[in-house]
Each structure stands twice: as structure tokens, then as C-alpha cells.
Motif scaffolding. Structure first.
Motif, mmCIF file in Angstrom:
data_model
loop_
_atom_site.group_PDB
_atom_site.id
_atom_site.type_symbol
_atom_site.label_atom_id
_atom_site.label_comp_id
_atom_site.label_asym_id
_atom_site.label_seq_id
_atom_site.Cartn_x
_atom_site.Cartn_y
_atom_site.Cartn_z
ATOM 1 N N MET B 86 0.839 -1.198 0.000
ATOM 2 C CA MET B 86 0.000 0.000 0.000
ATOM 3 C C MET B 86 0.880 1.256 0.000
ATOM 4 S SD MET B 86 -3.274 0.874 0.204
ATOM 5 C CE MET B 86 -3.389 2.514 -0.509
ATOM 6 N N ALA B 87 1.872 1.238 0.895
ATOM 7 C CA ALA B 87 2.777 2.389 0.974
ATOM 8 C C ALA B 87 3.536 2.565 -0.334
ATOM 9 C CB ALA B 87 3.744 2.219 2.141
ATOM 10 N N LEU B 88 3.946 1.427 -0.936
ATOM 11 C CA LEU B 88 4.663 1.505 -2.214
ATOM 12 C C LEU B 88 3.758 2.075 -3.304
ATOM 13 C CD1 LEU B 88 6.733 -1.800 -2.235
ATOM 14 C CD2 LEU B 88 7.600 0.547 -2.171
ATOM 15 N N GLY B 89 2.473 1.717 -3.236
ATOM 16 C CA GLY B 89 1.519 2.254 -4.208
ATOM 17 C C GLY B 89 1.539 3.776 -4.189
ATOM 18 N N ILE B 90 1.508 4.342 -2.983
ATOM 19 C CA ILE B 90 1.538 5.804 -2.868
ATOM 20 C C ILE B 90 2.878 6.348 -3.355
ATOM 21 C CG2 ILE B 90 1.470 7.707 -1.212
ATOM 22 C CD1 ILE B 90 -0.450 5.932 0.444
ATOM 23 N N TYR B 91 3.948 5.617 -3.001
ATOM 24 C CA TYR B 91 5.287 6.049 -3.422
ATOM 25 C C TYR B 91 5.345 6.146 -4.952
ATOM 26 C CZ TYR B 91 10.259 5.576 -4.507
ATOM 27 O OH TYR B 91 11.515 5.755 -5.017
ATOM 28 N N TYR B 92 4.816 5.124 -5.632
ATOM 29 C CA TYR B 92 4.913 5.133 -7.099
ATOM 30 C C TYR B 92 4.035 6.211 -7.720
ATOM 31 C CZ TYR B 92 7.906 1.063 -7.184
ATOM 32 O OH TYR B 92 8.957 0.226 -7.011
ATOM 33 N N ILE B 93 2.927 6.554 -7.053
ATOM 34 C CA ILE B 93 2.141 7.680 -7.579
ATOM 35 C C ILE B 93 2.964 8.960 -7.475
ATOM 36 C CG2 ILE B 93 0.082 9.110 -7.229
ATOM 37 C CD1 ILE B 93 -1.392 6.643 -6.365
ATOM 38 N N GLN B 94 3.653 9.102 -6.348
ATOM 39 C CA GLN B 94 4.510 10.284 -6.181
ATOM 40 C C GLN B 94 5.612 10.307 -7.239
ATOM 41 O OE1 GLN B 94 5.595 9.453 -2.160
ATOM 42 N NE2 GLN B 94 4.235 11.007 -1.291
ATOM 43 N N MET B 95 6.067 9.094 -7.634
ATOM 44 C CA MET B 95 7.138 8.990 -8.631
ATOM 45 C C MET B 95 6.593 9.022 -10.053
ATOM 46 S SD MET B 95 10.071 8.716 -7.111
ATOM 47 C CE MET B 95 9.542 9.860 -5.854
ATOM 48 N N LYS B 96 5.304 9.294 -10.198
ATOM 49 C CA LYS B 96 4.652 9.364 -11.512
ATOM 50 C C LYS B 96 4.644 8.029 -12.249
ATOM 51 C CE LYS B 96 4.392 13.920 -13.395
ATOM 52 N NZ LYS B 96 4.967 14.969 -14.200
ATOM 53 N N ASN B 97 4.835 6.923 -11.520
ATOM 54 C CA ASN B 97 4.822 5.604 -12.167
ATOM 55 C C ASN B 97 3.482 4.940 -11.879
ATOM 56 O OD1 ASN B 97 5.281 3.090 -13.165
ATOM 57 N ND2 ASN B 97 7.417 2.995 -12.440
ATOM 58 N N ASN B 98 2.450 5.361 -12.605
ATOM 59 C CA ASN B 98 1.107 4.903 -12.293
ATOM 60 C C ASN B 98 0.909 3.411 -12.539
ATOM 61 O OD1 ASN B 98 0.478 7.385 -11.457
ATOM 62 N ND2 ASN B 98 -1.000 7.867 -13.076
ATOM 63 N N ALA B 99 1.646 2.853 -13.520
ATOM 64 C CA ALA B 99 1.495 1.426 -13.821
ATOM 65 C C ALA B 99 1.939 0.599 -12.611
ATOM 66 C CB ALA B 99 2.304 1.059 -15.048
ATOM 67 N N ARG B 100 3.094 0.927 -12.079
ATOM 68 C CA ARG B 100 3.588 0.206 -10.899
ATOM 69 C C ARG B 100 2.648 0.436 -9.708
ATOM 70 N NH1 ARG B 100 9.894 -0.120 -10.371
ATOM 71 N NH2 ARG B 100 10.219 -1.556 -12.089
ATOM 72 N N ALA B 101 2.231 1.676 -9.556
ATOM 73 C CA ALA B 101 1.339 1.994 -8.436
ATOM 74 C C ALA B 101 0.100 1.112 -8.512
ATOM 75 C CB ALA B 101 0.943 3.468 -8.487
ATOM 76 N N PHE B 102 -0.429 0.964 -9.725
ATOM 77 C CA PHE B 102 -1.628 0.144 -9.914
ATOM 78 C C PHE B 102 -1.371 -1.290 -9.449
ATOM 79 C CE2 PHE B 102 -4.534 -2.534 -12.265
ATOM 80 C CZ PHE B 102 -5.727 -1.854 -12.134
ATOM 81 N N TRP B 103 -0.207 -1.824 -9.832
ATOM 82 C CA TRP B 103 0.093 -3.201 -9.436
ATOM 83 C C TRP B 103 0.254 -3.338 -7.932
ATOM 84 C CZ3 TRP B 103 -1.311 -7.266 -11.634
ATOM 85 C CH2 TRP B 103 -1.478 -7.281 -13.023
ATOM 86 N N MET B 104 0.866 -2.347 -7.317
ATOM 87 C CA MET B 104 1.040 -2.404 -5.865
ATOM 88 C C MET B 104 -0.321 -2.419 -5.167
ATOM 89 S SD MET B 104 4.002 -2.787 -4.994
ATOM 90 C CE MET B 104 5.270 -3.216 -6.160
ATOM 91 N N PHE B 196 -5.183 10.873 -10.361
ATOM 92 C CA PHE B 196 -4.136 11.199 -9.390
ATOM 93 C C PHE B 196 -2.855 11.632 -10.088
ATOM 94 C CE2 PHE B 196 -6.582 7.680 -7.261
ATOM 95 C CZ PHE B 196 -7.340 8.537 -6.502
ATOM 96 N N SER B 197 -2.147 12.502 -9.402
ATOM 97 C CA SER B 197 -0.853 12.961 -9.897
ATOM 98 C C SER B 197 0.048 13.162 -8.689
ATOM 99 C CB SER B 197 -1.040 14.279 -10.655
ATOM 100 O OG SER B 197 -1.429 15.280 -9.747
ATOM 101 N N PRO B 198 1.354 13.355 -8.904
ATOM 102 C CA PRO B 198 2.258 13.463 -7.749
ATOM 103 C C PRO B 198 1.847 14.540 -6.747
ATOM 104 C CG PRO B 198 3.526 13.206 -9.745
ATOM 105 C CD PRO B 198 2.095 13.348 -10.174
ATOM 106 N N ASP B 199 1.105 15.577 -7.193
ATOM 107 C CA ASP B 199 0.661 16.519 -6.164
ATOM 108 C C ASP B 199 -0.853 16.481 -5.966
ATOM 109 O OD1 ASP B 199 2.052 19.059 -8.303
ATOM 110 O OD2 ASP B 199 0.339 17.747 -8.629
ATOM 111 N N HIS B 200 -1.459 15.371 -6.312
ATOM 112 C CA HIS B 200 -2.898 15.247 -6.056
ATOM 113 C C HIS B 200 -3.267 13.771 -5.903
ATOM 114 C CE1 HIS B 200 -7.078 16.472 -6.087
ATOM 115 N NE2 HIS B 200 -7.315 15.449 -6.879
ATOM 116 N N TYR B 201 -3.204 13.287 -4.666
ATOM 117 C CA TYR B 201 -3.515 11.869 -4.440
ATOM 118 C C TYR B 201 -4.115 11.655 -3.044
ATOM 119 C CZ TYR B 201 1.017 12.255 -2.148
ATOM 120 O OH TYR B 201 2.041 12.662 -1.343
ATOM 121 N N THR B 202 -4.878 12.646 -2.594
ATOM 122 C CA THR B 202 -5.427 12.620 -1.234
ATOM 123 C C THR B 202 -6.180 11.326 -0.963
ATOM 124 O OG1 THR B 202 -5.829 14.945 -1.666
ATOM 125 C CG2 THR B 202 -6.638 14.068 0.421
#
Ligand SMILES: [Cu+2]
Lengths: 550, 229
Positions: B86-104, B196-202
């Protein structure tokens, strides 16, 4: 941190805010109300629903008093003096209590007046979470729906406190009513959560915590209680339902459970809930006293922080409901002492209000009459609370009409008087019209006098030993009960007059009342009446305290 | 008040806030307040547990013998891993890697499924033995005693109380796990939609906090229900 920069963005919706544009005519139709995210409209929806529940709870009360007008006697094999049967009576009493507590007094001030005026008083455009705000209203309706459903399953007759083991040995009506209180509780949690975040984050530039009006301080303290105490009620009610359906045995002595544990759980919420019911009333009274004394309120800081103090202490007094339930003596003494402590911050408030009146130019308009009535009645309610906190006296008074009189002085003499005063005070802001002053004063006269005629005799009845919640009583108690019943009809008359006054005002054609008919100083009076959809033409910038009179 | 405004970078925010950042901070505070209500609600159950454990320690000691610490440990590991993903999912959204975030986020949901599957096995085992909560308890004394290698006299008369707590606590927790899974799936749909984007993922952050709390509650339930024997 909130960035309190003034709003530099242009409004991106097409219409301006000329004269006549306000939240009432911003959108049209019932659907626009039912889906509205505007805190003012949600406040008005709460107003209407709470008044409807109040009507139902009030009719139940009048039926109860009518039954108690005469002691039941057996004459020639026929019972005389009975209006309802004993089982109808216990159900009326249960629904009167549950409706008044969960659907009227708890949401009454925060969700109605608070919803409407908290954002206005701190210069915000809305509450922090408008969707949750709307959801909270539907939670209240859902809870009410379940309560109604329980009536079709024979009705609950446990009293609003659902004491075990009686409540777990009964029909499914109890489960439905308990679920209703559970769902309704979420309404309270959501309102509280919203208010805490709103006060923390949405204050206008310059609106420091030492400049927020005392009504906001009171709502803020209440909101903390709603967030922290209501979940404990939720789990308690869930356990009651589970106990009833699955016999899990936590509270059932037959299964090794402990019924007194239920009382601890229940009052751990329900004592703070007493302050959820009364703290917002303190806030309304502070506003009224300041506005109608035309004077800076005496002891702003003391009044503000005493609300927080009451909220904090309220979590450690619940055991005063169990002085005679087999609780240890040490616990009894400790709970008794802490309970008396609540009297200190409460008295601080009353003294500060009285000090504000000193040498003030008092305007005895109807809202102020209610504020004065509040101070008189609430003081009696508070002082008799100290009687009940004394273990030796409580042993005698417990479960008698003395207790009934005490909490009605606090809840009706306190909270309801404040709601009424608040409605008359803010009515011109909410609807842009004034309530007819003669009718408003007449309603006060009937409610105030009727209230004392109803409930003062109950102190005497209780002291003489008349038990509460019983269907019938010894003939020796009849004269005082008759007096009490007549008083209750006076209260009823007063509320009917108030209802007529409100409807009359809404339907009347009046000259516009102006932004600030009372000459009050808090922010809500700086915007138009009724306020525009987004509250203020320009985000206000605050440079002074809320009560800069003289 | 639903009208949306946009800041200089095109990030949306509700018009009663000053900026997206203001909205984000407020939303996060709302989530924390909600978590406080959850803690207090579970707190009620924990208090009840403490009281009854104090009155009937042997009920809990023997009751816990009917749980299998291996299942409990497996579930603890599953949930802890899911908190990490879950934490990694948020991390990858911050890193703009939405594909990885989705998998997490997907793995987090799968962990939730595994957790519930193991719970299902445990539940059916208990119900099979007749170990129901409270008055519904109908375990055969001989059989029950044999199952944990005790003599029938050693089984406390109100053993059912343990199972009341067991089902109540894990049941309420299980409902929260399922709620959390639903919420994570909701954020996955929104992620796919590009909300969601790196500065919008509340929303993801809020759901993440909720998921961590659910995890935390289990960390307490595990010793209280499995390891007290
Ligand atoms: Cu109390």
C-alpha cells in the motif's frame, strides 16, 4: 498549515450576486435541496426534520402527561383514569426519550444552527467536507427510519437507555431501535468531524482562535466530544444488537456476562453526550447575551476554555449513574467528586454571563428573553445536578422524579430554550424576515411559565419518593401530577404559538430586514440576509475580536 | 459548494478552499479524525476483553488453544506485506509511475483476499466443532476436550465467551478488511482514470491510512486471541 491568502480567483460560475440572489433561490426544486452541498441548505433541512421529530416526541410527552393526570382507580371492577394501557405507556416513554435525545437535542443546535452559522461566523465558504455534511443528514433520516420500523415490530419498551438484561431478552424491536441509534450516531460523528476540520482549517484571514465567536468555541468543544464519544456508543449498541440476536453473553448474567458492564459502556458515551447536548446551548447563549447587552462579553477566554474543560472532565464522570448499581464505594466517591468538579467551569460561564449583563444596555427582545429564561432554568438544573452527584442524596433520589425534573431543567430548560432563542435571533439572517415580536414573546411566556409548572412539582414528587417511568402512582401524588400535566399543556401551547409565528413570518410580505437588524458584531451579520450561495461577496479579513461593542 | 477551481498547474480543488494544498491538508485531517473514531470503537471491544480476561483468565487461556498460531502468523505476515505494498503504491504515484502503483494496489487487494480466505478456513473449522459464540455454542464436551488434549473437567463451563470475543473481534475486523479492499479497488479505478498525480492523491493516502489502521488492529488481535494460551 492553511494558507490564509485572500481569494484572488474570479468566480467561475456565471451569475453575479446582485440584490435578491441568495442561497434560497440559488437553485430551485425539491431535488436541488435533497442533493444540496450548501451548509446553509443542509442546516435548513436539519431544521425541518428536527422540528418534525420534536413534534412526534412532544406528542408522546403530552400523552404521557395526560395518562398521569389521574391515578388509575378501580371503580366497580372498571379502571378509571387510564388513557393508554401500561404497555403503550412504556413504549411512549421509550420513544419520547429516544426521539428527543437522538433525533432532536443532539442534532438540534450543532447540525441545524451550527451548520448554518459556523462557516459564516468564521468567514468560510462552507464546512470542510460538504458531501459528508449531506451524508450526515441522510444518516439521521436512516436512523429515524429504523426507529419507525421498530414500531411495527411491537415497539421497544426498554427506555432510551436500553439497560440489559431486559433489552437483550426482548423482541426484535429493540434491535431495530438500537440500529436506528447506531446509524443516527454516524450523523453526529460526521458533523463533529466536519466541524473540527472546519474550525482548524477554514478560518478567514485574521480569524485567530482567540477571535472566533463563543458559539464556534462551543461547537468546537462539542465536535471533539462527538468524534471521541460516539464511537463508544456505536460499539455498545452493536454489542446490544449482537447480544440480542446471537446471545454472545457479554452482558447476560445467565451466560456469565455482566449487565453493569453495559451501564459502564453506555454511560461512557451518554454522559459526554449530555454535554454534546448542552455545550452548543452555552454557545448560543453567549451570542445572545453579548448581542442584546450591547457590550463586550465579560471573560471571553474563560467562557471559551471552560467549554473545553467541561468536554475534558465529562469523560471521567460516567460512574455517577451507577451509585446504586453495585459499583465499589471508592469508585462512587471518586465519580461523585469529579462530577461536582463539572460545576466549576459551568458556574464560570454563568457568572461571566451575569457579569456581562452588569451595567449593560439590555434589549429585552424575544431572543434575550429566552437567554434569560435559560440562565434561570439551567441554574436550577445544574444545582440539582450537584444534589444528584452527592452519593448519599442520590441513594434516595435515584430513579425518582427528582432525576426526571433535573434533566428536563437542563435539557429542555437549557438546550431547548437556547434553540428557541437562537431561532428567533438568527431568523432574519436565515430568511431575511423578522418574526412577529408579540407572538415570539407570547411563546416565551407560555413555554417558560409552563415549564416551571410542569417540572418544579416533579422535584417535590421525586423527593417524596415517586419513582420515574411507572405507569401509575399512589393517589397521594395526584395533586402535584395534575399541576405538572397542566403545565405540559402550557408548554405545548407555547410551541404551537412559536410554530405559527415562524410560519406566519415565512409567509408574510415584509420590507427587507437589512444585513444586521440586531446590531450584532459577529461576521454572519456582515453579509446579506439571506446570505448568498457562497456566503460572502469577498472573503472577509478579520482585524478584531467578535464582540467589539464598547 | 461543489464548484471546482483550478490552480496555476491545472490541479483541481473545491472552491471553498484556497488551494489544492489547503484541500489536501484538510482532507488528511479529516481522515485522521475518522481513524480516531475507529480506534475508540475498537477500544470499547478491547476494554471488554480486558475486563473478561481479568474475571475468567482460564476461558481465554483454553479458548486460545482452539486457534492455530500458524494461521494467525500467516495472516499477520500477509497483512504486514499488504501495508508495505500500500505504501509503495503511494510512493509510485509520487514517482509518476502509475502502472507500478496500480500493481502495488492490486497486490494489496490480493493480500486482503488471502487474509479473508485464511479466516474462512479458520472459521469453518471452529463452526464444524460447534464452537459458536455465546448461547449458540454446542460443542460436544468430550470432542472439544479431546481436540486440545485436555480432560473434559478442564474445559471451563463458559468457554463460549472466548468464541464470542473471537467472532466479535475478528468479525468486526474482517468487515473492515473488506471495506478497505473495496476502497482500494475504488482508488485503482480512479488511478486508471487518471485522477491522481504526484501533487494530487489525497484519496489514496486516506485509504492507505485506513488500511494501516486495519493492519494495526490485527497486530493487537493476534496476540490477544491466538497467543494468550
Ligand atoms: Cu451523567
Amino acid at each position: 498549515m492553511a494558507k490564509n491568502t485572500p481569494d484572488t480567483h474570479a468566480h467561475d460560475h456565471g451569475h453575479g450576486h446582485g440584490a435578491g440572489h441568495n442561497y434560497l433561490n440559488h437553485e430551485k426544486g425539491l431535488w436541488s435541496w435533497l442533493t444540496s452541498l450548501d451548509h446553509k441548505r443542509i442546516g435548513i433541512m436539519y431544521f425541518i426534520t428536527v422540528m418534525l421529530f420534536f413534534l412526534v416526541g412532544g406528542l408522546a410527552a403530552l400523552t404521557i402527561r395526560t395518562e398521569l393526570f389521574s391515578a388509575n382507580r378501580l371503580v366497580d371492577g372498571q379502571t378509571t383514569g387510564a388513557v393508554v394501557t401500561a404497555s403503550q405507556y412504556t413504549r411512549l416513554m421509550t420513544y419520547h426519550g429516544a426521539i428527543m435525545v437522538f433525533l432532536v437535542i443532539i442534532p438540534g443546535i450543532p447540525a441545524f444552527l451550527g451548520n448554518f452559522f459556523l462557516p459564516l461566523q468564521i468567514g468560510a465558504k462552507d464546512v470542510a467536507f460538504p458531501r459528508l455534511n449531506l451524508l450526515s443528514w441522510y444518516c439521521l433520516l436512516g436512523g429515524a427510519g429504523l426507529a419507525v420500523a421498530s414500531m411495527f415490530y411491537g415497539g421497544a419498551d426498554t427506555g432510551w437507555t436500553f439497560y440489559t438484561p431486559y433489552s437483550i431478552s426482548l423482541s426484535k424491536a429493540v434491535v431495530l431501535l438500537v440500529s436506528g441509534a447506531f446509524v443516527g450516531g454516524f450523523s453526529s460523528i460526521l458533523t463533529g468531524l466536519n466541524f473540527v476540520a472546519t474550525v482548524h482549517k477554514l478560518r478567514a484571514p485574521g480569524m485567530t482562535m482567540n477571535r472566533i465567536p463563543l458559539f464556534v468555541w462551543a461547537l468546537y468543544s462539542t465536535a471533539i466530544l462527538q468524534v471521541l464519544a460516539t464511537p463508544v456508543l456505536a460499539i455498545t449498541l452493536l454489542l446490544i444488537a449482537m447480544e440480542n440476536v446471537f446471545q454472545i453473553g457479554f452482558f447476560d448474567p445467565a451466560l456469565g456476562g455482566d449487565p453493569v458492564l453495559f451501564q459502564h459502556f453506555f454511560w461512557f458515551y451518554s454522559h459526554p453526550a449530555v454535554y454534546i447536548m448542552i455545550l452548543p446551548a452555552f454557545g448560543v447563549i453567549s451570542e445572545l447575551i453579548a448581542a442584546f447587552s450591547r457590550k463586550t462579553i465579560f471573560g471571553y477566554t474563560a467562557i471559551a476554555y471552560s467549554s473545553i474543560a467541561i468536554a475534558a472532565v465529562s469523560f471521567f464522570v460516567w460512574g455517577h449513574h451507577m451509585f446504586v448499581s453495585g459499583q465499589s464505594e471508592i469508585a462512587g466517591v471518586v465519580f461523585s467528586a469529579i462530577t461536582m468538579l463539572v460545576g466549576v467551569p459551568t458556574a464560570i460561564k454563568v457568572f461571566n454571563w451575569v457579569a456581562t449583563l452588569h451595567k449593560a444596555s439590555i434589549n429585552l427582545a424575544s431572543p434575550m428573553l429566552y437567554a434569560m429564561g435559560f440562565m434561570f432554568l439551567f441554574t436550577i438544573g445544574g444545582v440539582t445536578g450537584i444534589f444528584l452527584a452527592t452519593t448519599a442524596l442520590d441513594t434516595h433520589f435515584h430513579d425518582t422524579y427528582f432525576v426526571v425534573a433535573h434533566f428536563h431543567y437542563v435539557m429542555v430548560g437549557g438546550t431547548l430554550m437556547a434553540i428557541m432563542g437562537g431561532i428567533y435571533y438568527w431568523f432574519p439572517k436565515m430568511f431575511g424576515k423578522m418574526v412577529n415580536e408579540v407572538m415570539a414573546q407570547a411563546s416565551f411566556f407560555f413555554i417558560f411559565v409552563g415549564f416551571n409548572v410542569t417540572f418544579f412539582p416533579q422535584f417535590v414528587l421525586g423527593a417524596k419518593g415517586m419513582p420515574r417511568r411507572y405507569y401509575d402512582y399512589l393517589p397521594v401524588f395526584e395533586p402535584l401530577n395534575r399541576m405538572s400535566t397542566i403545565g405540559s399543556y402550557m408548554i405545548g401551547t407555547g410551541f404551537v404559538i412559536a410554530l405559527i409565528a415562524v410560519i406566519h413570518a415565512l409567509l408574510s410580505k415584509q420590507e427587507p430586514v437589512g444585513d444586521n437588524p440586531w446590531g450584532a458584531k459577529t461576521l454572519e451579520w456582515t453579509t446579506t440576509s439571506p446570505p448568498p450561495h457562497d456566503n460572502f461577496e469577498k472573503t472577509p479579513i478579520v482585524t478584531a475580536g467578535p464582540y467589539e461593542y464598547r | 459548494m461543489s464548484t471546482v477551481k483550478y490552480d496555476a498547474h491545472g490541479n483541481p480543488y473545491a472552491m471553498h478552499y484556497d488551494s489544492p494544498e489547503h484541500e489536501y491538508q484538510t482532507g488528511k485531517q479529516g481522515v485522521w479524525l475518522f481513524l480516531a473514531t475507529e480506534v475508540l470503537m475498537f477500544g470499547g471491544l478491547f476494554v471488554a476483553y480486558a475486563i473478561f480476561h481479568h474475571i475468567y483468565p482460564e476461558v481465554f487461556k483454553i479458548g486460545a488453544k482452539f486457534t492455530d498460531w500458524r494461521f494467525g502468523s500467516a495472516n499477520t505476515i500477509v497483512l504486514l506485506s499488504s501495508s508495505l505494498t500500500m505504501a509503495l503504491g503511494i510512493y509510485y504515484i509520487q514517482m509518476k509511475n502509475n502502472a507500478r502503483a496500480f500493481w502495488m494496489l492490486a497486490i494489496t487487494v490480493i493480500c486482503g483476499f488471502i487474509f479473508m480466505a485464511i479466516k474462512y478456513v479458520e472459521y469453518s473449522h471452529k463452526l464444524h466443532l460447534g464452537l459458536y459464540p455465546g448461547a449458540w455454542y454446542h460443542g460436544n464436551l468430550e470432542e472439544v476436550a479431546h481436540h486440545v488434549g485436555l480432560s473434559p473437567e478442564e474445559i471451563p463451563a463458559n468457554l463460549a465467551l472466548y468464541f464470542s470475543f473471537y467472532f466479535m473481534m475478528t468479525g468486526l475486523h474482517g468487515i473492515h478488511v473488506m471495506l478497505g479492499m473495496g476502497l482500494i479497488i475504488w482508488t485503482m479505478i480512479r488511478l486508471k482514470r487518471g485522477d491522481f498525480s504526484p501533487d494530487h492523491y489525497t484519496a489514496v493516502e486516506g485509504v492507505g491510512l485506513f488500511w494501516h489502521l486495519v493492519d494495526l488492529v490485527w497486530i493487537y488481535l493476534f496476540p490477544l486471541l491466538y497467543l494468550v494460551s
